[in-house]
Scaffold this active site. Sequence first.
Site, PDB file in Angstrom:
ATOM      1  N   HIS A   1       0.853  -1.191   0.000  1.00  0.00           N
ATOM      2  CA  HIS A   1       0.000   0.000   0.000  1.00  0.00           C
ATOM      3  C   HIS A   1       0.888   1.240   0.000  1.00  0.00           C
ATOM      4  O   HIS A   1       1.972   1.225   0.583  1.00  0.00           O
ATOM      5  CB  HIS A   1      -0.867   0.024   1.270  1.00  0.00           C
ATOM      6  CG  HIS A   1      -1.575   1.337   1.470  1.00  0.00           C
ATOM      7  ND1 HIS A   1      -2.718   1.663   0.786  1.00  0.00           N
ATOM      8  CD2 HIS A   1      -1.262   2.420   2.236  1.00  0.00           C
ATOM      9  CE1 HIS A   1      -3.088   2.890   1.131  1.00  0.00           C
ATOM     10  NE2 HIS A   1      -2.232   3.371   2.019  1.00  0.00           N
TER      11      HIS A   1
ATOM     12  N   GLU B   1      -3.549   7.916   7.865  1.00  0.00           N
ATOM     13  CA  GLU B   1      -3.187   6.488   7.910  1.00  0.00           C
ATOM     14  C   GLU B   1      -2.078   6.234   8.934  1.00  0.00           C
ATOM     15  O   GLU B   1      -2.132   5.253   9.695  1.00  0.00           O
ATOM     16  CB  GLU B   1      -2.771   6.032   6.510  1.00  0.00           C
ATOM     17  CG  GLU B   1      -3.934   6.028   5.526  1.00  0.00           C
ATOM     18  CD  GLU B   1      -3.542   5.856   4.077  1.00  0.00           C
ATOM     19  OE1 GLU B   1      -4.442   5.925   3.215  1.00  0.00           O
ATOM     20  OE2 GLU B   1      -2.337   5.650   3.780  1.00  0.00           O
TER      21      GLU B   1
HETATM   22  N1  UDP Z   1      -8.069  -3.203  -5.741  1.00  0.00           N
HETATM   23  C1  UDP Z   1      -8.639  -4.336  -6.274  1.00  0.00           C
HETATM   24  N2  UDP Z   1      -9.255  -4.256  -7.507  1.00  0.00           N
HETATM   25  C2  UDP Z   1      -9.336  -3.074  -8.196  1.00  0.00           C
HETATM   26  C3  UDP Z   1      -8.754  -1.918  -7.631  1.00  0.00           C
HETATM   27  C4  UDP Z   1      -8.133  -2.018  -6.409  1.00  0.00           C
HETATM   28  O1  UDP Z   1      -8.576  -5.400  -5.675  1.00  0.00           O
HETATM   29  O2  UDP Z   1      -9.904  -3.058  -9.289  1.00  0.00           O
HETATM   30  C5  UDP Z   1      -7.389  -3.294  -4.428  1.00  0.00           C
HETATM   31  C6  UDP Z   1      -5.872  -3.300  -4.544  1.00  0.00           C
HETATM   32  O3  UDP Z   1      -5.343  -4.123  -3.506  1.00  0.00           O
HETATM   33  C7  UDP Z   1      -5.538  -1.840  -4.329  1.00  0.00           C
HETATM   34  C8  UDP Z   1      -6.558  -1.445  -3.266  1.00  0.00           C
HETATM   35  O4  UDP Z   1      -7.751  -2.158  -3.649  1.00  0.00           O
HETATM   36  O5  UDP Z   1      -4.201  -1.661  -3.902  1.00  0.00           O
HETATM   37  C9  UDP Z   1      -6.867   0.024  -3.169  1.00  0.00           C
HETATM   38  O6  UDP Z   1      -7.232   0.508  -4.462  1.00  0.00           O
HETATM   39  P1  UDP Z   1      -6.640   1.870  -5.011  1.00  0.00           P
HETATM   40  O7  UDP Z   1      -7.420   2.228  -6.244  1.00  0.00           O
HETATM   41  O8  UDP Z   1      -6.580   2.872  -3.918  1.00  0.00           O
HETATM   42  O9  UDP Z   1      -5.166   1.454  -5.485  1.00  0.00           O
HETATM   43  P2  UDP Z   1      -3.728   1.845  -4.880  1.00  0.00           P
HETATM   44  O10 UDP Z   1      -3.826   3.249  -4.332  1.00  0.00           O
HETATM   45  O11 UDP Z   1      -3.413   0.822  -3.818  1.00  0.00           O
HETATM   46  O12 UDP Z   1      -2.784   1.756  -6.050  1.00  0.00           O
HETATM   47 MG    MG Z   2      -5.163   4.052  -2.992  1.00  0.00          MG
END
Ligand code: UDP
Ligand code: MG
Length: 158
Positions: free
Chosen positions: A136, A147
Amino acid sequence: MLINPSVIYTFAPPKTKEEMAGNITFTMVKPEAVANGNTGAILAQIEAAGFRIVAMKKTQLTAKDAGTFYAVHSERPFYGELVDYMSSGPIVAAILEKDNAVADFRTLIGATDPSEAADGTIRKNFAESKAKNAVHGSDSDENAAIEAGYFFSGLERF
Ligand code: UDP
Ligand code: MG
């Protein structure tokens, strides 16, 4: 902050919001990366990129904790799976410090979907899938502070 001249400070006074702005981000090594034994390699890549570890702990989120952490995604179709996954095993949480920390860390980890992540990024190197994507990284200074505060007290930051 106001410094009280009658108090002998044996610690550095907390930094003001302005001093901290842009200098910290928050990360978690996600459950699959911890389970696969990649914690050390990921932390080594983070330190080699110039981030200083301010605070760190290994812990496991309950589904309630994970749901709170990812509440911003509660309307998204993947929310239930994300909460189940993020509470499925231990994670390693850390606060990281560097100039321009949030943006530089997002560059270091790469795109959410590892198939779209640039070569050499942490997600390209270690992620299994778009959901199980190794790490993350906070998406803004404001969220980094929220966070970091969710996981660590002031006494846990060095
Ligand atoms: N995620 C997922 N499917 C999606 C988009 C996100 O499983 O289509 C999960 C993935 O683990 C991701 C988290 O949800 O890291 C949070 O999504 P975000 O769009 O915030 O992505 P990040 O900021 O982590 O790149
Ligand atoms: Mg995110």
